[in-house]
Each structure stands twice: as structure tokens, then as C-alpha cells.
Design a protein around this motif. Structure first.
Motif, PDB file in Angstrom:
ATOM      1  N   ILE A 233      -3.814 -12.001   1.088  1.00 20.17           N
ATOM      2  CA  ILE A 233      -3.583 -10.620   0.884  1.00 20.17           C
ATOM      3  C   ILE A 233      -3.117 -10.207  -0.243  1.00 20.17           C
ATOM      4  N   LYS A 234      -2.303 -10.923  -1.136  1.00 21.05           N
ATOM      5  CA  LYS A 234      -1.936 -10.574  -2.508  1.00 21.05           C
ATOM      6  C   LYS A 234      -3.201 -10.491  -3.298  1.00 21.05           C
ATOM      7  N   GLU A 235      -3.939 -11.446  -3.317  1.00 22.33           N
ATOM      8  CA  GLU A 235      -5.351 -11.336  -4.052  1.00 22.33           C
ATOM      9  C   GLU A 235      -5.901  -9.958  -3.965  1.00 22.33           C
ATOM     10  N   VAL A 236      -6.239  -9.510  -2.964  1.00 24.41           N
ATOM     11  CA  VAL A 236      -6.988  -8.230  -2.451  1.00 24.41           C
ATOM     12  C   VAL A 236      -6.166  -7.007  -2.988  1.00 24.41           C
ATOM     13  N   LEU A 237      -4.699  -6.971  -2.715  1.00 23.11           N
ATOM     14  CA  LEU A 237      -4.126  -6.037  -3.086  1.00 23.11           C
ATOM     15  C   LEU A 237      -3.992  -5.863  -4.769  1.00 23.11           C
ATOM     16  N   VAL A 238      -3.495  -6.891  -5.222  1.00 26.51           N
ATOM     17  CA  VAL A 238      -3.816  -6.929  -6.816  1.00 26.51           C
ATOM     18  C   VAL A 238      -4.976  -6.492  -7.479  1.00 26.51           C
ATOM     19  N   SER A 239      -6.064  -7.023  -6.718  1.00 24.90           N
ATOM     20  CA  SER A 239      -7.283  -6.486  -7.403  1.00 24.90           C
ATOM     21  C   SER A 239      -7.420  -4.976  -7.249  1.00 24.90           C
ATOM     22  N   HIS A 240      -6.951  -4.578  -5.979  1.00 24.54           N
ATOM     23  CA  HIS A 240      -7.054  -3.029  -5.631  1.00 24.54           C
ATOM     24  C   HIS A 240      -6.369  -2.218  -6.652  1.00 24.54           C
ATOM     25  N   MET A 241      -5.167  -2.920  -7.020  1.00 24.54           N
ATOM     26  CA  MET A 241      -4.371  -2.243  -8.230  1.00 24.54           C
ATOM     27  C   MET A 241      -4.880  -1.991  -9.502  1.00 24.54           C
ATOM     28  N   HIS A 242      -5.817  -3.089  -9.626  1.00 20.19           N
ATOM     29  CA  HIS A 242      -6.702  -3.032 -10.685  1.00 20.19           C
ATOM     30  C   HIS A 242      -7.765  -2.087 -10.702  1.00 20.19           C
ATOM     31  N   GLN A 243      -7.828  -1.342  -9.686  1.00 23.35           N
ATOM     32  CA  GLN A 243      -9.073  -0.354  -9.608  1.00 23.35           C
ATOM     33  C   GLN A 243     -10.182  -1.105  -9.479  1.00 23.35           C
ATOM     34  N   HIS A 244     -10.465  -2.376  -9.001  1.00 21.79           N
ATOM     35  CA  HIS A 244     -11.900  -2.847  -8.721  1.00 21.79           C
ATOM     36  C   HIS A 244     -12.335  -2.465  -7.615  1.00 21.79           C
ATOM     37  N   PRO A 245     -13.565  -2.332  -7.392  1.00 23.27           N
ATOM     38  CA  PRO A 245     -14.404  -1.761  -6.083  1.00 23.27           C
ATOM     39  C   PRO A 245     -13.846  -2.608  -4.967  1.00 23.27           C
ATOM     40  N   PRO A 246     -13.925  -2.243  -3.732  1.00 21.22           N
ATOM     41  CA  PRO A 246     -13.459  -2.801  -2.520  1.00 21.22           C
ATOM     42  C   PRO A 246     -14.192  -4.254  -2.436  1.00 21.22           C
TER      43      PRO A 246
ATOM     44  N   LEU B 119       0.939  -1.209  -0.078  1.00 22.47           N
ATOM     45  CA  LEU B 119      -0.035   0.101  -0.156  1.00 22.47           C
ATOM     46  C   LEU B 119       0.853   1.338  -0.009  1.00 22.47           C
ATOM     47  N   ARG B 120       1.834   0.985   0.777  1.00 25.93           N
ATOM     48  CA  ARG B 120       2.968   2.394   0.939  1.00 25.93           C
ATOM     49  C   ARG B 120       3.573   2.584  -0.924  1.00 25.93           C
ATOM     50  N   SER B 121       3.712   1.566  -1.487  1.00 22.76           N
ATOM     51  CA  SER B 121       4.168   1.688  -2.842  1.00 22.76           C
ATOM     52  C   SER B 121       3.204   2.011  -3.786  1.00 22.76           C
ATOM     53  N   ALA B 122       2.164   1.833  -3.579  1.00 25.63           N
ATOM     54  CA  ALA B 122       0.781   2.264  -4.415  1.00 25.63           C
ATOM     55  C   ALA B 122       0.778   3.796  -3.895  1.00 25.63           C
ATOM     56  N   SER B 123       1.110   4.357  -2.882  1.00 26.78           N
ATOM     57  CA  SER B 123       0.672   5.515  -2.741  1.00 26.78           C
ATOM     58  C   SER B 123       1.997   6.698  -3.181  1.00 26.78           C
ATOM     59  N   MET B 124       2.826   5.871  -3.779  1.00 24.82           N
ATOM     60  CA  MET B 124       4.148   6.587  -4.243  1.00 24.82           C
ATOM     61  C   MET B 124       4.045   6.251  -5.824  1.00 24.82           C
ATOM     62  N   ASN B 125       2.947   5.875  -6.321  1.00 22.09           N
ATOM     63  CA  ASN B 125       2.593   5.632  -7.624  1.00 22.09           C
ATOM     64  C   ASN B 125       3.461   4.329  -8.441  1.00 22.09           C
ATOM     65  N   TYR B 126       3.780   3.523  -7.573  1.00 19.34           N
ATOM     66  CA  TYR B 126       4.317   2.387  -7.733  1.00 19.34           C
ATOM     67  C   TYR B 126       3.094   1.148  -7.879  1.00 19.34           C
ATOM     68  N   ASP B 127       2.201   1.382  -9.032  1.00 18.60           N
ATOM     69  CA  ASP B 127       1.028   0.574  -9.007  1.00 18.60           C
ATOM     70  C   ASP B 127       0.845  -0.049 -10.131  1.00 18.60           C
ATOM     71  N   ASP B 128       1.696  -0.518 -10.934  1.00 14.32           N
ATOM     72  CA  ASP B 128       1.517  -1.670 -12.032  1.00 14.32           C
ATOM     73  C   ASP B 128       1.200  -2.853 -11.236  1.00 14.32           C
ATOM     74  N   PRO B 129      -0.172  -3.343 -11.638  1.00 16.32           N
ATOM     75  CA  PRO B 129      -0.726  -4.389 -10.995  1.00 16.32           C
ATOM     76  C   PRO B 129       0.417  -5.700 -11.360  1.00 16.32           C
ATOM     77  N   MET B 130       0.811  -5.813 -12.670  1.00 21.13           N
ATOM     78  CA  MET B 130       1.701  -6.814 -13.189  1.00 21.13           C
ATOM     79  C   MET B 130       2.891  -7.128 -12.295  1.00 21.13           C
ATOM     80  N   GLN B 131       3.564  -5.734 -12.120  1.00 17.25           N
ATOM     81  CA  GLN B 131       4.774  -5.747 -11.375  1.00 17.25           C
ATOM     82  C   GLN B 131       4.680  -6.061 -10.011  1.00 17.25           C
TER      83      GLN B 131
END
Length: 288
Positions: free
Chosen positions: A242-255, A131-143
Motif C-alpha cells: 500500500i505504501k509503495e502505491v501511495l508514495v508513487s502516487h505522491m510522485h505524480q506517476h501514472p496510476p 489520501l486524506r492528507s494528500a487532499s489537504m496538500n500534505y503531499d511531500d513524498p519523502m515525508q
């Protein structure tokens, strides 16, 4: 409990069958302390040669998991999904507000609701770092998914060290049993001038070594390794959730979609019920 029952059942069947067949326990009991010393001591010594003291302690500690089972239970998956729902909901509304929770999870009002997860370093590492990485725009779901897979695989590899240790001991025990039996034969040959009834007991004592090595390997240590591996796999599935939730979050799916994707991938014996989880999430949303 089932593991303990299985051990008791094994002993009853093996030794009960031996006694019913007319066997005598006297020879086994007389030889047992010495055979245990030879076989068990050699097994522990060989394990110590190939591993560190920390590995030896960790293996002894992990062996208890055979009786305790997985660290994470069904209710923990339910708690995890509630925790992640709150975190990603805040992340969508206000990334700045999320920082106080992921920077200091030990002081977070959200994490404090789920103390078991809060006290697990591996879970916190995955959640907070991602989540910290996502806040710094490191939000490529595949990576992100690739990075989390590597991190989880590393954790799995470390925790399976005890499994490999026990399996190596199980593989070596039959041979160590032969070592003990050969020593018994050497002892018998030194008394070759004794009457047959004496030699019979000495040969029987020697064969106890062979029996003990095989019995310990296939009836105790190898099953322990198998059960421990299954327990490690169950524990690792928690981090994969945990990974499944966070990766789905990176794909911008609803919570709620993020949670449902993860819920469907949870092993069936741990998977929360959809309706109960949905009702719990509505209550969380109401009190947020």
C-alpha cells in the motif's frame, strides 16, 4: 497443513527411533502428566508474570497462524492493486469525489467490492489517512514515506509481541526441564533404600523432565515462533505494498506505473501476474 505434517513427522521420528532402539514408553507415559504439569505450568506462569492477560490471549490466538499461514493471500494482493487503482484514478480526476470513499470507507461503493480489505483497520488507516492528507496538500513524498514507514513499523512491532513471547518460552523450557528433573532426583533420593529396579524407574522418570523441556523448546515452541514471525512479515508486506502505491502516487506517476512499482516489490509467492493484472485494470477502467 505443512506445519501439522511437520509436527507429526517429528513425533514419529523421535519416539519411533526410541522404540526401535528398544526403549520403553511405560516410564515416559507414567511420568508425562506430572512433568507436563511442572514444566508447562511453570512456563505459562512465568509468561503471565511478564505479560498482561491480553498478551496471553493474543499469543494463544496468534499461535493458530502457524497452521493457517498469512492472513493475506495472493488473490488479496490482486484485489488490493485493483482497489488502489480505482482510488488514485479518482484522486487524479476529482479529489472531491474521492472524499466520500475515504471519509466513510464502510459505505464506499469501491471499498465494498473488496470486503476483506474493507474490514482490516490497519489497511484502511494507511489508505484513507494518506489520501486524506494528500487532499489537504500534505503531499511531500519523502515525508509521507517516512510517516508510513513509522506507522508500518509500529504495527509490525505490536504484532511481533507474540513472536517474542513464544521465543522467550522456548528459551526457558530447557531450564524448566532441568527443574522438573531435579525434583525427580529429589524424589528418587527419598527412596534410596529401594531395590535397583525401583530406583531405575525413578531416575528414568526424572530424566523425562530434561527430555521434555528440550523437546518442547526445540521441536515445537521455537519452530512455532519462527513460523509466526514469517507469517507476521508476510502480513506486513501487504501494508508495505500500500505504501509503495501511495508514495508513487505522491510522485505524480501514472496510476498503472504506481501499481507496477508496487507489484515488483510484492514477494514472488504473492505477486500477481503482469498480463492478468493489466487485463483486470482495463476492465475496471471500462466499468468505472
Amino acid at each position: 497443513m505443512i506445519a501439522l505434517a511437520g509436527i507429526v513427522f517429528t513425533f514419529i521420528m523421535v519416539f519411533g527411533g526410541y522404540l526401535l532402539a528398544g526403549g520403553k514408553m511405560g516410564i515416559i507415559l507414567k511420568s508425562l502428566p506430572f512433568e507436563i504439569m511442572i514444566i508447562g505450568g511453570a512456563a505459562v506462569g512465568a509468561f503471565a508474570v511478564g505479560n498482561t492477560f491480553e498478551s496471553l490471549k493474543q499469543t494463544c490466538k496468534d499461535t493458530l497462524k502457524v497452521f493457517r499461514g498469512s492472513h493475506w493471500k495472493a488473490e488479496d494482493y490482486d484485489q488490493l492493486l485493483k482497489l488502489l487503482f480505482q482510488l488514485i484514478s479518482i484522486a487524479r480526476k476529482s479529489p472531491v469525489a474521492l472524499e466520500e470513499h475515504i471519509d466513510k470507507p464502510s459505505e464506499s461503493s469501491i471499498f465494498s467490492q473488496f470486503s476483506k480489505i474493507q474490514n482490516d483497520a490497519a489497511a484502511l488507516d494507511i489508505i484513507c489517512d494518506t489520501l486524506r492528507s494528500a487532499s489537504m496538500n500534505y503531499d511531500d513524498p519523502m515525508q509521507v514515506e517516512e510517516l508510513l514507514d513509522k506507522k508500518i513499523d509500529e504495527t509490525k512491532h505490536h504484532r511481533e509481541h507474540s513472536v517474542h513471547g513464544l521465543q522467550s518460552v522456548a528459551d526457558g523450557l530447557p531450564a524448566l526441564g532441568i527443574v522438573a528433573a531435579v525434583l525427580g532426583v529429589i524424589k528418587t533420593m527419598g527412596s534410596i533404600d529401594q531395590p535397583p529396579e525401583v530406583l531405575g524407574k525413578l531416575i528414568g522418570g526424572a530424566l523425562v523432565g530434561t527430555f521434555l523441556g528440550v523437546f518442547l523448546a526445540y521441536c515445537l515452541v521455537a519452530p512455532f515462533a519462527i513460523k509466526l514471525k514469517a507469517t507476521v512479515d508476510d502480513d506486513i508486506n501487504f501494508y508495505r505494498t500500500i505504501k509503495e502505491v501511495l508514495v508513487s502516487h505522491m510522485h505524480q506517476h501514472p496510476p498503472k506505473i504506481c501499481l507496477e512499482v508496487a507489484r515488483q516489490n510484492i514477494p514472488h509467492h504473492f505477486r500477481p501476474d503482469f498480463s492478468e493484472l493489466d487485463e483486470a485494470l482495463k476492465n475496471l477502467k471500462t466499468h468505472a
